[in-house]
Design a protein around this motif. Sequence first.
Motif, short mmCIF file in Angstrom:
data_model
loop_
_atom_site.label_atom_id
_atom_site.label_comp_id
_atom_site.label_asym_id
_atom_site.label_seq_id
_atom_site.Cartn_x
_atom_site.Cartn_y
_atom_site.Cartn_z
N HIS A 1 0.83 -1.20 0.00
CA HIS A 1 0.00 0.00 0.00
C HIS A 1 0.87 1.26 0.00
CE1 HIS A 1 -2.38 2.92 2.75
NE2 HIS A 1 -2.55 3.27 1.48
N LEU A 2 1.85 1.28 0.89
CA LEU A 2 2.67 2.49 1.03
C LEU A 2 3.64 2.67 -0.14
CD1 LEU A 2 3.46 2.44 4.87
CD2 LEU A 2 1.67 3.69 3.64
N CYS A 3 3.99 1.54 -0.81
CA CYS A 3 4.88 1.66 -1.98
C CYS A 3 4.11 2.12 -3.21
CB CYS A 3 5.54 0.31 -2.28
SG CYS A 3 6.76 -0.16 -1.04
N GLU B 1 5.61 7.95 -1.36
CA GLU B 1 5.64 8.45 -2.74
C GLU B 1 4.38 8.02 -3.46
OE1 GLU B 1 8.41 8.28 -6.77
OE2 GLU B 1 9.21 7.61 -4.85
N GLN B 2 3.69 9.01 -4.02
CA GLN B 2 2.48 8.73 -4.79
C GLN B 2 2.79 8.70 -6.27
OE1 GLN B 2 -1.42 10.02 -2.81
NE2 GLN B 2 -0.20 11.91 -2.87
N HIS C 1 4.03 13.40 3.41
CA HIS C 1 4.66 13.12 4.70
C HIS C 1 3.57 12.82 5.72
CE1 HIS C 1 8.67 14.46 3.39
NE2 HIS C 1 7.99 15.31 2.64
N CYS C 2 3.75 11.70 6.45
CA CYS C 2 2.74 11.26 7.40
C CYS C 2 3.38 11.00 8.77
CB CYS C 2 2.08 9.96 6.93
SG CYS C 2 1.37 10.06 5.28
N ILE D 1 1.14 15.30 7.49
CA ILE D 1 1.89 16.45 8.03
C ILE D 1 2.73 17.12 6.94
CG2 ILE D 1 1.97 15.53 10.38
CD1 ILE D 1 4.88 14.64 9.77
N THR D 2 2.32 16.93 5.70
CA THR D 2 3.11 17.46 4.58
C THR D 2 3.32 18.96 4.69
OG1 THR D 2 2.29 15.71 3.14
CG2 THR D 2 3.27 17.63 2.08
#
Length: 582
Positions: free
Chosen positions: A59-61, A90-91, A98-99, A123-124
């Motif tokens: 999911h995060l990749c 990275e989207q 940033h989280c 928190i970007t």
Amino acid sequence: MDVVHEPGGLSTASAIADLATDWYWQLDENLCYLFHDGRRAPLNAPDHASLAGRSRLSHLCGGGAATSSVLQHQSMLEQHLELDMNIAVEQAGGTLVHCHIVARPILDANGQFRGYRGCGRDITDSVVMQQQLLHMATHDELTGIFNRRELHTRLQRLHDFVQGTRHEFSLCLLDLDRFKLVNDTAGHAAGDRLLMDLVELIQGFLAEGETIARMGGDEFALLLESPADSAAKRGRCMIDAIADYEFTWENRPYKVGACIGITPISDGQGTVEELTDRADSACYAAKNEGRNQCVVFSHDSQAYLEYRAELEQLEMIKSALQANRLRLYMQVIEPSTRRTQRAHYEILLRLESENGELLTPDAFIPVAERFNIMQDLDIWVLEHCLNTLEAFRQRGQEISLSINLSGNTLSDQSALQRIIDTIRLTEVPASLLCFEITETAAISNIDNVVSFMNSVKQEGVQFALDDFGAGLSSFAYIRSLPIDYLKIDGYFIRNIRSDSTNRAITAAFVQLSRDLGIATVAKCVEDKATRRCIQRLGIDFVQGYGVARPRDVDQMLSELSVEPVRKVAWSGMIGNNPGSLA
């Protein structure tokens, strides 16, 4: 595995979670989602439901490469550790989100790992703001390169690294020549553009990992991964490239140069402060050798010894300012043929050293100008002159004073405002002041000087052009200078009786002044015979040891204080007609 949806909508706990965080989720023992929900859409997924059964890592990749922080996050999950950390996700398209992640492992009654519960918050904006603030704190706003603060940090890091090793690096200080001319004649926009162009040019000589920083103004520092001799060769190439670079602004070409001072960074070479001091002294030596020079520091070089001596003089000046050991002397300027009710004096500055020695300006003014503290001296003199005028008035006498202003002050916009503010804060009429500027200072930056003079003259202050004729170059400029008095250089006055050429030149000065409506002052009048010659030439005022020697201001005031005190009211303006100085 299906997402668990709570019947009837979100529970109270979920509603509270929505208020506190952007996403909340639960993983099974394989680190795959049991459910994922929240007030914001999930990252790298079309909706929350699509994450059911999907691994946290995939999911995060998002199908791409995992960032280092995501890999660290995964490692902590696999170790069943509690998480309280920031990650960068990275989207698609490469955008980083940033989280802040907080998660706790789930253990059953037997202590067996059963999964995770966690939440996350975007928190970007905060991270980007912090990055911007950090960039501002470490980078020069104009050029984008590192600033003095970051240079010091990197130099300290490099200094610590080389201790106990055989590694050698180099610190280089680069000072541009003739940059001020571009700034003054073409304007600050041109100067800014030139600095950015030169930074790009210099960067072409740097290897990856080497540092360039702007120390301020037209000064730069380089940290090179080269010994001093190799750095010197590279420095000469930079100097040649800068000298060959032709900068064009509004169809006008400009050329600048550079000098570089270098000191090695190696084991046992002293502190960071000492390294900076040595590079600065080497740069000082390079400038003394002429334009476009590169010098490597040497302990026994004459230039270094001179530089150290100047630093000691600088500390002496600063100490004198703080301890109030500056002294004012005054020398009368008299009309050559008549008497006036108000006496006029030129203020002369002296510095009393710690051992009581009284130093004349030539012993400390050049150092004050070089290290850019002349403005502070000029303001100190102005403030004490205003106090002196008030003190004389309280003793029944109204006098007027001439004060010398340095070229540094004339070209400093902040100094101009300080002068105006200082004058406005006192009840002393500004018309009792006359600022003297040298011919050299006036013509070196004519536009700025004229603007400075016009601003101050609006307050009622008068101006005198000092040392006129010293360069024989003022005829083309004098018409544009809003001056009230012309002080003829002492070179023409000392032997005016015996030198017919000097007499003819002086007569031409007098005629020029009359044509322009400017009064004249003869300096260095040493005897009565010279004074009579001055009178015949029609010079309006005289000054020199043959007229009166300088006297200590405090002593003159103490002599007056024993007389009956008779306060007088301030009289009107001095007037702007030639011959009205006193």
